[in-house]
Design an enzyme around this catalytic site. Structure first.
Site, PDB file in Angstrom:
ATOM      1  CG  HIS A  32      79.803  36.203 -25.148  1.00 18.99           C
ATOM      2  ND1 HIS A  32      80.034  36.183 -23.704  1.00 18.99           N
ATOM      3  CD2 HIS A  32      80.937  36.705 -25.800  1.00 18.99           C
ATOM      4  CE1 HIS A  32      81.396  36.813 -23.586  1.00 18.99           C
ATOM      5  NE2 HIS A  32      81.707  36.793 -24.934  1.00 18.99           N
ATOM      6  CD  GLU A  33      80.944  36.616 -29.757  1.00 26.70           C
ATOM      7  OE1 GLU A  33      81.493  37.844 -29.922  1.00 26.70           O
ATOM      8  OE2 GLU A  33      81.695  35.956 -28.877  1.00 26.70           O
ATOM      9  CG  HIS A  36      81.593  41.293 -27.094  1.00 24.94           C
ATOM     10  ND1 HIS A  36      82.218  41.824 -25.971  1.00 24.94           N
ATOM     11  CD2 HIS A  36      81.908  39.981 -26.907  1.00 24.94           C
ATOM     12  CE1 HIS A  36      82.852  41.244 -25.138  1.00 24.94           C
ATOM     13  NE2 HIS A  36      82.584  39.816 -25.540  1.00 24.94           N
TER      14      HIS A  36
END
Length: 667
Positions: A32-33, A36
């Site tokens: 997920h990170e 980003h």
């Protein structure tokens, strides 16, 4: 030496599973990170920190301009970019920071939208890949085969029986037992179920889910298989302590699979439990195939009966709680609310024990049995109604009252009633008689306690249970069944009699006055069986990806429907789970192999994607709302509004985390 090696292997397996779970959960957060981070770098935004976890940093290192950290609180992670800090929302509106061309706030709206949505997109992609790899390895799922219908619940009232196969729900083909749970929880109205009975006949029923609990449900339990499980812990027994199965000769072993009962072939669990129930008082020869032996070799094991342990109390019968559609009771004109007072001219409660009614009617299968019921009348005294019923050939106690407030069912009639904890008769010489309990005593509470002379660990997971009785909690049938699960455990009763509150401690007995072969016996023998499973496996990676896409779509839909049901009140917040439960479930599924763990991680990844995109400040969805505002109005959000919304969102998220942690730990 062998024992120490087994224990060593078990400990190594547990350490390996914990490591797998930690790596898996870490990967879900990491990807997920990473989404980003990667898009931020692609848009030339300065990333100051990439952290897995929140709070104080355990370990970190710096590579280039970015600090990479592992933090103490393992409930998520974050990417800290120049000009974007959830703890300090003023950075998003700072003109000074916006002058730096590498700051997040200096980038055009579409790039910031790309950065914010990248984590969610990455979780959707990785979730789909987790699912795909799981299906390529082969995923064990629970087929839509009914193990039991809970008496009094909607599915039971609709006439669904053990062994029924549910083929369609609301016109859509079923893939696993989870489809039944899902359709019950999320349906706005009735559920149309199609299926096949064990005799091959097709059926179609409309069922209205029960909405009195924490989530709507219809009361179906999944089926077990014919195989005894192989436990990871070598100390776990495959038979329940104190039961006939624990005394069987030769002993049952892990991995044994039932194939015959007294030479009669057994094809499924429904047939096995029906045979055990129909011949509950008999000693049986069970044929099993043994793990490691040749397929043609059948080991015969002799297993006796499991007599009921009783206190010698005959209780009052309550009104009929529910009636199965199309059952003998339904055809005879019985109604919910009727109270059976006489059968064959005999008083129910003083001549016939209400707990023995399943056996009484089962023994009269095919015969016309006269009964008398007391039926309530509007504004008048109850009327006495005479009826005739013809019971079916259904074994007694095939449906067990295993849940709190579950009524006792008479399968041969298709009725379910509560047993009211008011004594009408006490058997001569019974434990209750010796303890001085008399007729017309009102039981207020029962405690079923572990024997003091035996370590609780020998009972493998069983604990003390207690029930309090009042107008809303008529748990006597359930408490009575719990006594059978714990054979020989002492019981403490709190009761009132003639205005006085008394207590009595007694040990349930097996009535020695019963004739041999005529004992009142349980429909089970105390053998533990595995849940019925089937494997869904993709034959190619292309097919696995297709299955992964479908599973991702269904998972996202389920999460959305769950959220909608929470907001509408259809599902209680008590159904939520937090990080502790997630870790426990992850560890449990890791015991079932890599495919089950991958499946769970895939669902967790999709769950993270959907929840993160909710329009809540602090979450990615909240950031997206403000970016949409900026894109439409061409103006940055007001700093005070942004700060207030961020802090409100932070309080909400922290409050929700505390709430689910409370549920995990205390409920």
């Amino acid at each position: 030496m062998l024992t120490s090696l087994l224990i060593g292997a078990t400990l190594l397996g547990k350490v390996t599973n914990i490591a797998m779970v930690a790596i898996g959960l870490g990967l879900v957060i990491f990807f997920h990170e990473l989404g980003h981070f990667a898009v931020a770098k692609w848009c030339d935004v300065k990333v100051e920190r990439f952290s897995i976890g929140f709070g104080p940093i355990i370990k970190s290192f710096k590579h280039g301009e970015t600090e990479y950290a592992l933090s103490w609180i393992p409930f998520g992670g974050y990417v800290k970019m120049l000009g974007q800090d959830d703890v300090d929302p003023s950075q998003l509106t700072s003109e000074e920071i916006a002058l730096d061309p590498r700051s997040y706030s200096a980038k055009p709206v579409y790039q910031r939208m790309g950065i914010i949505s990248a984590g969610v997109i990455m979780n959707i992609i990785t979730g789909m890949l987790f699912f795909a790899f799981a299906f390529r390895l082969g995923v064990a799922s629970t087929p839509c085969v009914v193990g039991a219908a809970i008496p009094g619940m909607p599915a039971w009232e609709a006439g669904i029986q053990p062994g029924d196969v549910i083929t369609k729900i609301n016109g859509e083909k079923t893939n696993s037992f989870m489809d039944i749970i899902r359709s019950s929880a999320f349906s706005d109205g009735d559920i149309k179920m199609e299926g096949i009975h064990p005799d091959g006949k097709k059926f179609e029923v409309d069922i209205t889910p029960d909405r009195t609990g924490t989530r709507p449900q219809i009361g179906l339990l999944q089926s077990q298989s014919l195989q005894i499980p192989v436990y990871e812990d070598p100390g776990m027994s495959v038979t329940a302590k104190g039961t006939a199965a624990s005394k069987a000769e030769p002993a049952y072993q892990p991995g044994d699979t039932f194939v015959t009962i007294d030479g009669q072939p057994v094809e499924n669990y429904a047939q096995l439990q029906r045979l055990f129930a129909a011949r509950s008082s008999e000693t049986l020869k069970t044929g099993v195939t043994r793990k490691g032996a040749s397929e043609s070799e059948v080991v015969e094991i002799t297993v006796g009966n499991n007599p009921f342990h009783t206190l010698g109390l005959w209780m009052d019968i309550g009104p009929i709680e529910s009636i199965q559609k199309g059952s003998p009771a339904d055809r005879a004109g019985l109604k919910a609310g009727d109270k059976i007072t006489h059968i064959d001219g005999q008083d129910v409660g003083k001549v016939i024990n209400p707990l023995r009614l399943p056996n009484y009617f089962s023994s009269r299968a095919g015969e016309t049995v006269p009964i008398v019921v007391s039926r309530a009348q509007d504004g008048a005294q109850p009327a006495e109604v005479n009826l005739n019923v013809v019971p079916l050939d259904n074994p007694a106690w095939l449906e067990h009252p295993i849940f709190s407030n579950t009524p006792l069912s008479v399968g041969s009639l298709g009725i379910a009633f509560h047993v009211i904890p008011t004594t009408l008769k006490v058997e001569e010489g019974s434990p209750a008689h010796k303890a001085g309990i008399e007729a017309d005593a009102h039981i207020k509470k029962i405690r079923i306690m572990p024997p003091e002379s035996e370590p609780l660990s020998e009972w493998q997971g069983l604990e003390e249970v207690s029930y309090e009785f009042d107008d809303k909690n008529m748990n006597w049938a359930n408490a009575f069944w719990e006594m059978q699960v714990r054979p020989g455990w002492p019981v403490e009763l709190t009761y009132s009699h003639k205005g006085q509150i008394k207590q009595a401690k007694l040990t349930p007995w097996v009535n020695p006055n019963q004739e041999e072969g005529q004992q009142w016996s349980l429909p089970v023998r105390g053998i533990k069986l595995q849940t019925l499973r089937e494997t869904q496996q993709a034959q190619s990676m292309g097919q696995a990806l297709g299955m992964g896409v479908q599973y991702t779509t269904n998972s996202a839909k389920d999460i959305y429907l769950t959220l909608r049901s929470l907001f509408t009140g259809r599902v209680s917040p008590l159904e939520l789970s937090g990080p502790v439960t997630i870790a426990k479930v992850a560890y449990e599924v890791s015991n079932d192999g890599y495919s089950q763990l991958l499946l769970f991680l895939g669902f967790l990844s999709v769950n993270l994607a959907v929840l993160n995109f909710l329009p809540i400040p602090v979450l990615d969805g909240g950031h997206m709302v403000f970016l949409c505002w900026e894109g439409i109005t061409r103006k940055r959000p007001n700093e005070q509004v942004l700060a207030a919304a961020t802090y409100v969102g932070m309080i909400f998220v922290l409050g929700l985390m505390i709430f689910v942690l409370y549920l995990d730990i205390f409920l």
